[in-house]
Scaffold this active site. Structure first.
Site, PDB file in Angstrom:
ATOM      1  CG  LEU A  51      -1.906  -1.180   1.357  1.00  0.00           C
ATOM      2  CD1 LEU A  51      -2.877  -1.271   2.595  1.00  0.00           C
ATOM      3  CD2 LEU A  51      -2.668  -1.421  -0.040  1.00  0.00           C
ATOM      4  CG  HIS A  88      -3.331   1.154  -2.388  1.00  0.00           C
ATOM      5  ND1 HIS A  88      -2.075   1.114  -2.708  1.00  0.00           N
ATOM      6  CD2 HIS A  88      -3.625   0.535  -3.224  1.00  0.00           C
ATOM      7  CE1 HIS A  88      -1.452   0.301  -3.428  1.00  0.00           C
ATOM      8  NE2 HIS A  88      -2.727  -0.061  -3.712  1.00  0.00           N
ATOM      9  CD  GLN A 105      -5.382  -8.874 -10.830  1.00  0.00           C
ATOM     10  OE1 GLN A 105      -6.550  -9.011 -10.174  1.00  0.00           O
ATOM     11  NE2 GLN A 105      -4.697  -7.414 -10.854  1.00  0.00           N
ATOM     12  N   GLY A 141      -9.543   3.261  -7.600  1.00  0.00           N
ATOM     13  CA  GLY A 141      -8.742   4.329  -8.469  1.00  0.00           C
ATOM     14  C   GLY A 141      -8.973   4.421  -9.715  1.00  0.00           C
ATOM     15  CE  LYS A 187      -1.568   3.029 -10.922  1.00  0.00           C
ATOM     16  NZ  LYS A 187      -1.089   2.314 -12.318  1.00  0.00           N
TER      17      LYS A 187
END
EC number: 6.3.2.1
Length: 277
Positions: free
Chosen positions: A29, A33, A57, A143, A145
């Protein structure tokens, strides 16, 4: 702050909460975060943060094994931030049997990150849906981002009628503009000095469009060429419509400028939003 590692005790703990806000993470983190945790705390009586590095993933050649795992530091930061619950399942808890059921993804997942990282969004949606079913939050915070991921999750929630509100948190940046990311830890000192160049060139595209430039392919090409000359390996630089991530039409006013590129062995992604008058 409570640390819970299994599903049944987490559900028992949350059963009587008036409202639950959830922040899914893979750990390691940083301030980005924690900004999402603060948003969660403002919107619900109980904040839950999950820490789980999701193997599904990652492609076989990607960085699953070396992805930073800093559980003790993560829990310390979350306790200082005042998070209520940290959910830290292991792989057998989330995937007790091979995960055969997965979602058929929408077209928004096929482009950009989906094209560069086949299977990525299938893994993301699988784990996020499982975590939503486990935590059953009223609100979940993601987020900006990871902008394309945010759009994919929005569609999953909308089209599967999931009873959770998705809230987006703004990207947090270092002084040179570099978006905070756990993968920034892979950068050595020299690379860290160069890493802000991706954000710089995406921001230049945004500013050029805001000033009236409309030759989007040329802007994309020039930015990619500048990065390549500086030693980056560019996956994409793209100007897209914010909600569909399709190429921009003349009538579109809500745009996003996205980029992904490799600096040595580290892949960085970033984006800037732009709303035209």
């Amino acid at each position: 702050m409570e640390i819970i590692t299994d599903i049944a005790p987490l559900r028992a703990r949350l059963r009587h909460e008036a409202s639950v806000a959830f922040v899914p993470t893979m750990g390691n983190l940083h301030a980005g975060h924690l900004s999402l945790v603060r948003i969660a705390q403002k919107h619900a009586s109980c904040s839950v943060v999950s820490i789980f590095v999701n193997r599904l993933q990652f492609a076989p050649h990607e960085d699953f094994d070396r992805y930073p795992r800093t559980w003790s530091d993560d829990c310390r930061l979350l306790e200082e931030q005042g998070a209520d619950i940290v959910f830290m399942p292991d792989e057998k808890t989330l995937y007790p049997v091979p995960q055969e059921f997965q979602l058929l993804l929408p077209p928004v997942a096929d482009t950009l990150e989906g094209a560069c990282r086949p299977g990525f969004f299938r893994g993301v949606t699988t784990v996020v849906l499982k975590l939503f079913n486990i935590v059953q939050p009223h609100i979940a915070v993601f987020g900006e981002k990871d902008y394309q991921q945010l759009q994919v999750v929005h569609r999953m929630v909308d089209q599967l009628n999931l009873p959770v509100e998705i809230i987006a948190g703004e990207t947090v940046r270092d002084e040179d503009g570099l978006a905070l990311s756990s993968r920034n830890n892979y950068l050595d000192a020299t690379q860290r000095q160069e890493a802000g160049e991706l954000a710089h060139h995406l921001k230049q595209i945004r500013d050029s469009i805001a000033s009236g430039e409309r030759d989007f392919p040329l802007l994309e090409q020039l930015a990619a060429e500048k990065l390549s000359k500086r030693g980056w390996v560019v996956d994409y630089v793209a100007v897209r419509q914010q909600h569909t991530l399709l190429p921009v039409a003349a009538s579109d006013s809500s745009l996003v400028i996205l980029g992904a590129a490799w600096l040595n062995q580290t892949r960085l992604i970033d984006n800037f939003l732009l709303t035209l008058p």
